[in-house]
Write a protein that holds these residues in place. Structure first.
Motif, mmCIF file in Angstrom:
data_model
loop_
_atom_site.group_PDB
_atom_site.id
_atom_site.type_symbol
_atom_site.label_atom_id
_atom_site.label_comp_id
_atom_site.label_asym_id
_atom_site.label_seq_id
_atom_site.Cartn_x
_atom_site.Cartn_y
_atom_site.Cartn_z
ATOM 1 N N THR A 1 3.430 9.470 -10.157
ATOM 2 C CA THR A 1 2.707 9.485 -11.423
ATOM 3 C C THR A 1 1.931 10.791 -11.587
ATOM 4 O O THR A 1 1.905 11.392 -12.662
ATOM 5 C CB THR A 1 1.750 8.289 -11.505
ATOM 6 O OG1 THR A 1 2.501 7.083 -11.409
ATOM 7 C CG2 THR A 1 0.979 8.286 -12.805
ATOM 8 N N SER A 2 1.316 11.260 -10.504
ATOM 9 C CA SER A 2 0.556 12.505 -10.586
ATOM 10 C C SER A 2 1.470 13.713 -10.742
ATOM 11 O O SER A 2 1.061 14.732 -11.297
ATOM 12 C CB SER A 2 -0.354 12.670 -9.375
ATOM 13 O OG SER A 2 0.410 12.854 -8.199
ATOM 14 N N ASP B 1 0.829 -1.209 0.000
ATOM 15 C CA ASP B 1 0.000 0.000 0.000
ATOM 16 C C ASP B 1 0.863 1.258 0.000
ATOM 17 O O ASP B 1 0.571 2.222 -0.715
ATOM 18 C CB ASP B 1 -0.935 0.017 1.206
ATOM 19 C CG ASP B 1 -2.046 -1.007 1.100
ATOM 20 O OD1 ASP B 1 -2.323 -1.472 -0.036
ATOM 21 O OD2 ASP B 1 -2.635 -1.339 2.145
ATOM 22 N N GLU C 1 2.437 1.605 -3.439
ATOM 23 C CA GLU C 1 1.433 2.064 -4.405
ATOM 24 C C GLU C 1 1.146 3.554 -4.220
ATOM 25 O O GLU C 1 0.977 4.289 -5.191
ATOM 26 C CB GLU C 1 0.155 1.255 -4.239
ATOM 27 C CG GLU C 1 -0.896 1.576 -5.269
ATOM 28 C CD GLU C 1 -2.138 0.707 -5.113
ATOM 29 O OE1 GLU C 1 -3.170 1.090 -5.677
ATOM 30 O OE2 GLU C 1 -2.059 -0.334 -4.431
ATOM 31 N N GLY C 2 1.111 4.003 -2.970
ATOM 32 C CA GLY C 2 0.900 5.421 -2.703
ATOM 33 C C GLY C 2 2.021 6.280 -3.273
ATOM 34 O O GLY C 2 1.769 7.325 -3.874
ATOM 35 N N GLY D 1 3.953 5.444 -5.767
ATOM 36 C CA GLY D 1 3.818 5.364 -7.220
ATOM 37 C C GLY D 1 2.757 6.308 -7.744
ATOM 38 O O GLY D 1 2.963 7.005 -8.740
ATOM 39 N N ASP D 2 1.620 6.341 -7.075
ATOM 40 C CA ASP D 2 0.546 7.253 -7.483
ATOM 41 C C ASP D 2 0.980 8.714 -7.348
ATOM 42 O O ASP D 2 0.676 9.546 -8.211
ATOM 43 C CB ASP D 2 -0.707 7.015 -6.648
ATOM 44 C CG ASP D 2 -1.365 5.685 -6.937
ATOM 45 O OD1 ASP D 2 -1.065 5.080 -7.990
ATOM 46 O OD2 ASP D 2 -2.178 5.242 -6.095
ATOM 47 N N PHE D 3 1.713 9.020 -6.284
ATOM 48 C CA PHE D 3 2.191 10.382 -6.071
ATOM 49 C C PHE D 3 3.118 10.821 -7.200
ATOM 50 O O PHE D 3 2.946 11.891 -7.779
ATOM 51 C CB PHE D 3 2.910 10.470 -4.724
ATOM 52 C CG PHE D 3 3.621 11.773 -4.498
ATOM 53 C CD1 PHE D 3 2.905 12.931 -4.240
ATOM 54 C CD2 PHE D 3 5.001 11.859 -4.561
ATOM 55 C CE1 PHE D 3 3.547 14.140 -4.039
ATOM 56 C CE2 PHE D 3 5.658 13.047 -4.357
ATOM 57 C CZ PHE D 3 4.931 14.196 -4.099
#
Length: 52
Positions: A48-49, A38, A41-42, A44-46
């Motif tokens: 990516t954004s 988790d 993934e957080g 990675g999302d950060f």
């Protein structure tokens, strides 16, 4: 010296926990792994954004 005692005590507890409670220890490791995933993934999302 205290660090060495605590390290060996932790290892002994881990071996005891795995040997006498294998199902519960597997659940603990699954939960730890899920938490690490988790967090990854957080991040990675950060990132990516940030790039998108």
């Amino acid at each position: 010296m205290l660090k060495k005692i605590l390290t060996w005590g932790g290892i002994a507890f881990l071996v005891f926990f795995i040997a006498f409670r294998p199902n519960e220890s597997a659940d603990v490791f699954k939960n730890i792994g899920g938490g690490i995933m988790d967090v990854a993934e957080g991040f990675g999302d950060f990132f990516t954004s940030l790039v998108a």
